[in-house]
Design a protein around this motif. Structure first.
Motif, PDB file in Angstrom:
ATOM      1  N   SER A  63       0.823  -1.207   0.000  1.00 12.57           N
ATOM      2  CA  SER A  63       0.000   0.000   0.000  1.00 12.57           C
ATOM      3  C   SER A  63       0.858   1.258   0.000  1.00 12.57           C
ATOM      4  N   LYS A  64       1.958   1.215   0.710  1.00 11.00           N
ATOM      5  CA  LYS A  64       2.873   2.363   0.741  1.00 11.00           C
ATOM      6  C   LYS A  64       3.431   2.625  -0.659  1.00 11.00           C
ATOM      7  N   LYS A  65       3.805   1.557  -1.368  1.00  2.71           N
ATOM      8  CA  LYS A  65       4.335   1.705  -2.726  1.00  2.71           C
ATOM      9  C   LYS A  65       3.281   2.232  -3.692  1.00  2.71           C
ATOM     10  N   ALA A  66       2.017   1.847  -3.503  1.00  2.00           N
ATOM     11  CA  ALA A  66       0.939   2.240  -4.407  1.00  2.00           C
ATOM     12  C   ALA A  66       0.229   3.515  -3.957  1.00  2.00           C
ATOM     13  N   SER A  67       0.710   4.148  -2.911  1.00  2.00           N
ATOM     14  CA  SER A  67       0.113   5.381  -2.361  1.00  2.00           C
ATOM     15  C   SER A  67      -1.346   5.189  -1.953  1.00  2.00           C
ATOM     16  N   ILE A  68      -1.603   4.088  -1.264  1.00  2.00           N
ATOM     17  CA  ILE A  68      -2.924   3.801  -0.706  1.00  2.00           C
ATOM     18  C   ILE A  68      -2.817   3.978   0.806  1.00  2.00           C
ATOM     19  N   SER A  69      -3.909   4.423   1.426  1.00  2.00           N
ATOM     20  CA  SER A  69      -3.932   4.631   2.869  1.00  2.00           C
ATOM     21  C   SER A  69      -3.521   3.354   3.617  1.00  2.00           C
ATOM     22  N   LEU A  70      -2.725   3.535   4.646  1.00  5.74           N
ATOM     23  CA  LEU A  70      -2.193   2.411   5.410  1.00  5.74           C
ATOM     24  C   LEU A  70      -3.077   1.999   6.588  1.00  5.74           C
ATOM     25  N   VAL A  71      -4.199   2.678   6.793  1.00  4.41           N
ATOM     26  CA  VAL A  71      -5.025   2.455   7.980  1.00  4.41           C
ATOM     27  C   VAL A  71      -5.490   1.006   8.091  1.00  4.41           C
ATOM     28  N   GLY A  72      -5.997   0.427   7.009  1.00  3.91           N
ATOM     29  CA  GLY A  72      -6.489  -0.952   7.047  1.00  3.91           C
ATOM     30  C   GLY A  72      -5.399  -1.946   7.386  1.00  3.91           C
ATOM     31  N   GLY A  73      -4.234  -1.791   6.758  1.00  4.79           N
ATOM     32  CA  GLY A  73      -3.125  -2.699   7.037  1.00  4.79           C
ATOM     33  C   GLY A  73      -2.617  -2.594   8.461  1.00  4.79           C
ATOM     34  N   VAL A  74      -2.535  -1.363   8.963  1.00  3.71           N
ATOM     35  CA  VAL A  74      -2.048  -1.159  10.328  1.00  3.71           C
ATOM     36  C   VAL A  74      -3.041  -1.727  11.339  1.00  3.71           C
ATOM     37  N   LEU A  75      -4.329  -1.474  11.127  1.00  3.49           N
ATOM     38  CA  LEU A  75      -5.333  -2.033  12.039  1.00  3.49           C
ATOM     39  C   LEU A  75      -5.362  -3.555  11.969  1.00  3.49           C
TER      40      LEU A  75
END
Length: 114
Positions: A63-75
């Motif tokens: 997600s970081k590479k694709a510039s997508i919000s990290l909220v879902g992955g972190v949660l």
């Protein structure tokens, strides 16, 4: 751009939440019916948690590479770590994973920093 790994992680988060609900009943039933020997079912539930940790760690990277919000992955990472350390945290992990799956399905673009 939507990533398929985020959708898969969202589905896995729902699966893990259901498994954590089931874990209460399985572990209690096994504790009542056993003679004090170790439980193999607890190992299965912990394996589900640590697979979720690895999956969500990769989701954060992708997600970081694709510039997508990290909220879902972190949660998702937090929810699986909660259960991975102790099954006593099954309810908080369940709640966090449900919220994580919502954010993983949304896949909003990350906000640009000034």
């Amino acid at each position: 751009m939507k990533l398929k790994i985020n959708i898969f992680a969202g589905i896995y988060s729902i699966f893990a939440a259901v498994m954590y609900c089931i874990s209460w009943f399985v572990v209690i039933a096994e504790a009542i019916g056993s003679d004090g020997s170790s439980s193999s079912s607890a190992t299965f539930f912990y394996a589900v948690a640590w697979i979720g940790v690895l999956l969500n760690a990769y989701v954060i990277y992708a997600s970081k590479k694709a510039s997508i919000s990290l909220v879902g992955g972190v949660l998702g990472l937090i929810g699986n770590i909660l259960f991975g350390f102790t099954a006593a945290m099954a309810f908080p992990a369940l709640v966090v994973l449900i919220v994580a799956s919502v954010f993983q399905f949304l896949q909003k673009p990350a906000k640009k920093q000034a």
